[in-house]
Design an enzyme around this catalytic site. Structure first.
Site, PDB file in Angstrom:
ATOM      1  N   ASP A 104       7.571 -94.064 -18.605  1.00  0.00           N
ATOM      2  CA  ASP A 104       7.118 -94.820 -19.764  1.00  0.00           C
ATOM      3  C   ASP A 104       6.404 -96.076 -19.289  1.00  0.00           C
ATOM      4  O   ASP A 104       6.462 -96.415 -18.096  1.00  0.00           O
ATOM      5  CB  ASP A 104       8.252 -95.137 -20.741  1.00  0.00           C
ATOM      6  CG  ASP A 104       9.375 -95.959 -20.136  1.00  0.00           C
ATOM      7  OD1 ASP A 104      10.281 -96.330 -20.885  1.00  0.00           O
ATOM      8  OD2 ASP A 104       9.347 -96.230 -18.928  1.00  0.00           O
ATOM      9  N   HIS A 133      10.717 -90.354  -6.729  1.00  0.00           N
ATOM     10  CA  HIS A 133       9.909 -91.342  -7.446  1.00  0.00           C
ATOM     11  C   HIS A 133       9.552 -92.489  -6.497  1.00  0.00           C
ATOM     12  O   HIS A 133      10.366 -92.874  -5.644  1.00  0.00           O
ATOM     13  CB  HIS A 133      10.695 -91.871  -8.642  1.00  0.00           C
ATOM     14  CG  HIS A 133       9.858 -92.597  -9.630  1.00  0.00           C
ATOM     15  ND1 HIS A 133       9.556 -93.939  -9.503  1.00  0.00           N
ATOM     16  CD2 HIS A 133       9.241 -92.176 -10.763  1.00  0.00           C
ATOM     17  CE1 HIS A 133       8.786 -94.301 -10.521  1.00  0.00           C
ATOM     18  NE2 HIS A 133       8.585 -93.261 -11.300  1.00  0.00           N
TER      19      HIS A 133
END
Length: 251
Positions: free
Chosen positions: A71, A198
Site C-alpha cells: 500500500d 520484501h
C-alpha cells in the site's frame, strides 16, 4: 471536496477491467473511498487525483514489467501513486527515505546499473514498468488501513486481466503479500515470475530467496533478469539508472 469515480481510470485500463464496474465490488469500493474522503481528505494518501497515477503513466499496451507493492507510504509527503516511489526532493540520507527504496537502490548498484539519483521512479513507469500497489490508498500514519476498503477486487482484476491479455511480462513479486497474487498470473502464457523477500529493512534478508544476501553484497538479480528477458524478446530494455544500463554482475 475530492471525489472518486470510474472516470479517474484511463480508458484502456477501463476496457481491460470489462464489466467490473457493474459489480457490487466496485460499488462497495467507491462508497468506502468516498466516505473516507468526505470525513477528512487530508488524512488520505496519496491525494485522490493520484490514486491511479500508475495506470495513467503506464498504458496497458506499454507494460513490460510489473512491480507489486502493498500500500502507499503512510508517512507525510511520500506517497505519489507509484509503488515504492517518492518525490525526488526527499534526500537519500534523510530519515524519511524508505528502507525498501534504499535497498532497491543497493540492488541496482550491485547489479552494475549505478546509483539511483533520487527516489522518484517516474522514469520507470514511463518505460513500461507498472508500479502497482495492491491497495491504492492509506490513512496517514496507519499502514494497511485501507486494505479492507475494497481495493483487492479491483487490483486482482487488473492483475489477472493484464496477465491473460499480455504475454511475456516480467512480474517482480517481493514478499509474501505480492506472492499471494501468483495464482492470478501463472496460468497465463509465458510470464516471467521473479520472487524474493520484501526489500524493506525488516524483511530484505529473510526467506530462502532474499532480496539482498546478508551483508548486502549480492542482489537477487531481478533487474538484470528482467532486461535479459526483454532482450531475448527483442524488446527495449529498461533503463533502470541513468542514460544506458552498464555492464553488470549477472550478465
Amino acid at each position: 471536496m475530492p471525489t472518486f469515480s470510474k472516470d479517474d481510470i484511463p480508458k484502456d485500463w477501463q476496457e481491460l477491467l470489462g464489466n467490473y464496474f457493474d459489480s457490487s465490488d466496485w460499488i462497495n469500493l467507491v462508497s468506502n473511498l468516498q466516505s473516507a474522503l468526505d470525513i477528512d481528505p487530508a488524512m488520505v494518501r496519496p491525494e485522490s487525483s493520484q490514486f491511479f497515477r500508475a495506470l495513467k503513466l503506464t498504458a496497458v499496451d506499454s507494460v513490460k514489467v510489473v512491480i507489486l507493492g502493498q500500500d502507499p507510504y503512510h508517512s507525510p509527503g511520500l506517497a505519489q501513486g507509484l509503488a515504492f516511489s517518492i518525490p525526488e526532493n526527499i534526500p537519500a540520507n534523510s530519515r524519511e527515505f524508505p528502507s525498501s527504496l534504499r535497498n532497491i537502490g543497493k540492488a541496482l548498484a550491485l547489479e552494475g546499473f549505478g546509483h539511483l539519483p533520487n527516489g522518484d521512479l517516474t522514469t520507470w513507469a514511463e518505460q513500461g514498468v507498472l508500479l502497482l500497489n495492491t491497495a491504492l490508498s492509506v490513512r496517514l500514519g496507519e499502514a494497511g488501513s485501507h486494505a479492507n476498503l475494497g481495493w483487492k477486487s479491483l487490483i486482482d482484476r487488473l492483475i489477472s486481466g493484464l496477465a491473460s491479455q499480455r504475454p511475456h511480462l516480467v512480474w517482480m513479486l517481493w514478499g509474501a503479500h505480492a506472492q499471494s497474487k501468483i495464482a492470478l498470473i501463472e496460468s497465463s502464457i509465458d510470464q516471467l515470475i521473479l520472487q524474493s523477500s520484501h526489500p524493506s529493512g525488516l524483511g530484505v534478508y529473510k526467506t530462502n530467496k532474499p532480496f539482498l544476501e546478508p551483508g548486502a553484497k549480492v542482489s537477487c538479480g531481478h533487474f538484470t533478469k528482467a532486461n535479459q528477458w526483454l532482450k531475448q524478446l527483442n524488446k527495449e530494455e529498461i533503463i533502470w539508472v541513468g542514460e544506458t544500463p552498464q555492464t553488470n554482475l549477472f550478465s
